[in-house]
Design an enzyme around this catalytic site. Structure first.
Site, short mmCIF file in Angstrom:
data_model
loop_
_atom_site.label_atom_id
_atom_site.label_comp_id
_atom_site.label_asym_id
_atom_site.label_seq_id
_atom_site.Cartn_x
_atom_site.Cartn_y
_atom_site.Cartn_z
N SER A 75 0.83 -1.21 0.00
CA SER A 75 0.00 0.00 0.00
C SER A 75 0.86 1.26 0.00
O SER A 75 0.50 2.27 -0.61
CB SER A 75 -0.92 0.01 1.23
OG SER A 75 -1.84 -1.04 1.21
N GLN A 108 0.92 4.84 -5.95
CA GLN A 108 0.92 6.22 -6.42
C GLN A 108 -0.50 6.74 -6.56
O GLN A 108 -0.79 7.90 -6.29
CB GLN A 108 1.62 6.31 -7.78
CG GLN A 108 3.06 5.89 -7.80
CD GLN A 108 3.59 5.81 -9.22
OE1 GLN A 108 2.84 5.75 -10.19
NE2 GLN A 108 4.91 5.80 -9.35
N GLY A 133 -4.67 7.33 -6.56
CA GLY A 133 -5.48 7.97 -5.55
C GLY A 133 -6.71 7.18 -5.17
O GLY A 133 -6.80 5.97 -5.37
N GLU A 191 -9.04 10.27 -14.57
CA GLU A 191 -8.18 9.14 -14.94
C GLU A 191 -8.92 8.22 -15.89
O GLU A 191 -10.13 8.35 -16.11
CB GLU A 191 -7.72 8.39 -13.68
CG GLU A 191 -6.90 9.27 -12.75
CD GLU A 191 -6.11 8.51 -11.72
OE1 GLU A 191 -6.06 7.26 -11.80
OE2 GLU A 191 -5.52 9.14 -10.82
N HIS A 239 -1.01 -3.21 -15.80
CA HIS A 239 -0.93 -1.75 -15.88
C HIS A 239 -0.16 -1.37 -17.14
O HIS A 239 0.94 -1.89 -17.37
CB HIS A 239 -0.24 -1.19 -14.65
CG HIS A 239 -0.44 0.28 -14.45
ND1 HIS A 239 0.11 1.22 -15.29
CD2 HIS A 239 -1.14 0.98 -13.52
CE1 HIS A 239 -0.24 2.44 -14.88
NE2 HIS A 239 -1.01 2.31 -13.81
N ARG A 287 -7.65 0.38 -18.16
CA ARG A 287 -6.33 -0.25 -18.28
C ARG A 287 -6.32 -1.48 -19.16
O ARG A 287 -5.39 -1.68 -19.95
CB ARG A 287 -5.82 -0.61 -16.89
CG ARG A 287 -5.51 0.59 -16.03
CD ARG A 287 -5.28 0.20 -14.59
NE ARG A 287 -5.00 1.38 -13.78
CZ ARG A 287 -4.99 1.39 -12.45
NH1 ARG A 287 -5.24 0.28 -11.79
NH2 ARG A 287 -4.73 2.50 -11.80
N HIS A 330 -0.32 -6.06 -12.36
CA HIS A 330 -0.60 -5.00 -11.40
C HIS A 330 -1.55 -5.40 -10.28
O HIS A 330 -1.28 -5.12 -9.12
CB HIS A 330 -1.17 -3.79 -12.14
CG HIS A 330 -1.43 -2.60 -11.27
ND1 HIS A 330 -0.46 -2.08 -10.42
CD2 HIS A 330 -2.53 -1.82 -11.11
CE1 HIS A 330 -0.96 -1.02 -9.79
NE2 HIS A 330 -2.21 -0.86 -10.17
N ARG A 388 -10.30 -3.63 -12.81
CA ARG A 388 -10.53 -2.57 -11.82
C ARG A 388 -10.43 -1.17 -12.41
O ARG A 388 -9.52 -0.87 -13.17
CB ARG A 388 -9.52 -2.72 -10.68
CG ARG A 388 -9.61 -1.64 -9.63
CD ARG A 388 -8.69 -1.93 -8.48
NE ARG A 388 -7.28 -1.88 -8.83
CZ ARG A 388 -6.58 -0.74 -8.94
NH1 ARG A 388 -7.18 0.42 -8.77
NH2 ARG A 388 -5.30 -0.79 -9.23
#
Length: 480
Positions: A42, A46, A48, A113, A226, A272, A333, A368
């Site tokens: 965790s 990077q 949010g 994002e 990722h 992604r 990822h 995700r």
């Protein structure tokens, strides 16, 4: 000597620490940190935390974006809890002192994002996980009922009357620990890949513990890659944050061209999985799998202020965030599957809970949405705590139990982890390779059988390798 607690939490990332802080202060709580408390996966995050806080945004829009990113395979009821609890969760973090980025007028700086229809991702520059972990550790240090054991991991578990018996390996010593409840917060399985953003401790330990108790494990094949890992060929990949693309960065192909618009109208702001598949297809088209992230549209001053850690990393490599395009390539990822839980975070075994990346709550579906991982950690940690708090009385099992009789002495042969990584990278990178899946499954099954023999000394290396073999077996089995 046996130790006893109302609740034992295995894992000391955001999910584990926040669970502990939300438990009734009258309970005796033990948190097991596999390494040092501040060095969890965790802390490396990077990205949010997503929350619909702007007046132009809504929980319904957040939910819909999550459904689209997840291929509409999400558990809608769990997802409703996630998005509805997001604003309160953000406020709780600020109450702990988490300093989210703000605009000059003092309002929260919400980023756009990939996969989001509105700006809704809160950041603490490019080190949100580190800031959140720091504040939670500060709160843990002030809690009288929470004990933390660093450099400790659970290496075995069994059910007792009224709880669980854990075998904990701490500083090379095996310790029996009784617990009324057990919370698995052990993170992902990224170390079974050649290239991953995950920390060294992401070896699937909790998933193997749950499997030993007969808890349901689901959708282990739901693995996210990722798209913008710094391509320096290091096993532990450094990510170039998805927020950069929200700020105007573009992914270029080997010929220096923007190309994502040919594959999806959302181009660089697609989710992604869409971006990764497009990169793989573009590499095949050109016969060249080199890719670059171009952030030359940003000013050096903006980039340094917005992304200080990324800027520093690139400087150490002789590169500049706003200079020549930076080489990037996808890496493993995140795990969306794992230990199946209900809406309270409880597994199919009463008193056994799972939270964070090791858990399959269903909120993410098959891929995700950015900003939903730390949010899931926090929201379902609170769900677990509220469930445990609602069960009256002391939860410490009565009586004592002995450690298992297993006393293997053989050293673990070298090479298993290297072989597992090679198998998984070939069989299932972004998309499965059917022939490699079949061949890989047979070899992983043999490795798993060898590691399940009670002949090896119980060390961290052995336990992690065995957990990785079980995780790889579960993934490949789903892909057959």
């Amino acid at each position: 000597m046996q130790e006893s607690f109302d609740t034992v939490i295995i894992g000391a990332g955001i999910a584990g620490l926040y669970t502990a802080l939300n438990l009734d202060p009258a309970m005796r709580v033990l948190v097991l940190a596999k390494g040092r408390l501040a060095h969890s996966s965790s802390a490396r995050a990077q990205g949010g935390i997503a929350a619909a806080l702007d007046s132009a945004d809504s929980e319904d829009a957040h939910l819909n974006d999550s459904l689209i990113a997840g291929g509409f395979k999400n558990n809608t009821e769990a997802l409703k809890i996630l998005v509805s609890e997001a604003p309160r969760t953000v406020q709780n973090l600020m109450d702990y002192g988490v300093a989210f980025d703000r605009r000059p007028d003092g309002s929260l700086d919400l980023s756009l994002e990939g996969g989001h229809s509105h700006p809704r991702v809160l950041h603490c520059s490019d080190a949100t996980g580190q800031e959140v972990i720091r504040r939670l550790i500060e709160a843990i240090s002030l809690s009288r009922n929470i004990t933390v054991w660093e450099d400790a991991m659970a290496v075995g578990i069994r059910q007792l009357r009224g709880g669980f018996g854990l075998e904990v390996l701490r500083d090379g010593t095996r310790i029996p620990v009784a617990a009324g409840n057990c919370v698995l917060a052990t993170g992902g399985v990224g170390r079974m890949y050649e290239y991953t953003s995950n920390s060294p401790g992401a070896t699937g330990d909790g998933i193997l513990l749950a499997e030993q108790l007969g808890a349901k494990i689901r959708h282990m094949e739901w693995i996210q890659f990722h798209p913008t890992a710094f391509a320096d060929h290091q096993r532990e990949c450094f990510l170039l944050s998805e927020t950069m693309r929200g700020d105007g960065a573009k992914i270029l192909n080997a010929e220096g061209e923007e190309f994502l618009g040919r594959y999806d109208p959302r181009a660089d702001l697609a989710p992604r999985d869409v971006v990764c598949r497009a990169m793989k297809a573009e590499g095949r088209r050109l016969g060249d799998d080199r890719f670059y992230l171009d952030f030359r549209t940003a000013s050096p001053a903006f980039a340094e202020e917005r992304y200080p850690n990324i800027s520093a990393k690139l400087r150490s490599e002789g590169l500049s965030l706003t200079g020549a395009p930076i080489p990037v390539y996808p890496c493993q990822h995140y795990l969306m599957g794992g230990i199946d839980t209900g809406l309270t975070g409880e597994t199919s075994v009463r008193g056994l809970f799972a939270v964070g990346e090791c858990a399959h709550t269903g909120v993410h579906g098959s891929s995700r949405l950015a900003g939903n991982s730390m949010l899931e950690d926090l929201v379902f940690a609170r769900q677990i705590a509220e469930t445990v708090n609602g069960r009256a009385g002391s939860m410490i099992p009565a009586g004592s139990f002995g450690l298992p009789g297993r006393m293997g002495t053989e050293p673990l042969p070298a090479g298993f982890r290297t072989e597992l990584r090679a198998i998984m990278q070939k069989a299932y990178f972004i998309e499965p390779d059917p022939a490699a899946v079949v061949a890989g499954f047979e070899r992983v099954r043999a490795i798993r059988a060898q590691l399940d023999r009670d002949v090896f000394a119980v060390t961290r290396q052995y336990v992690e390798t065995r957990a990785l073999a079980h995780a790889a077996y579960a993934v490949l089995k789903e892909l057959l």
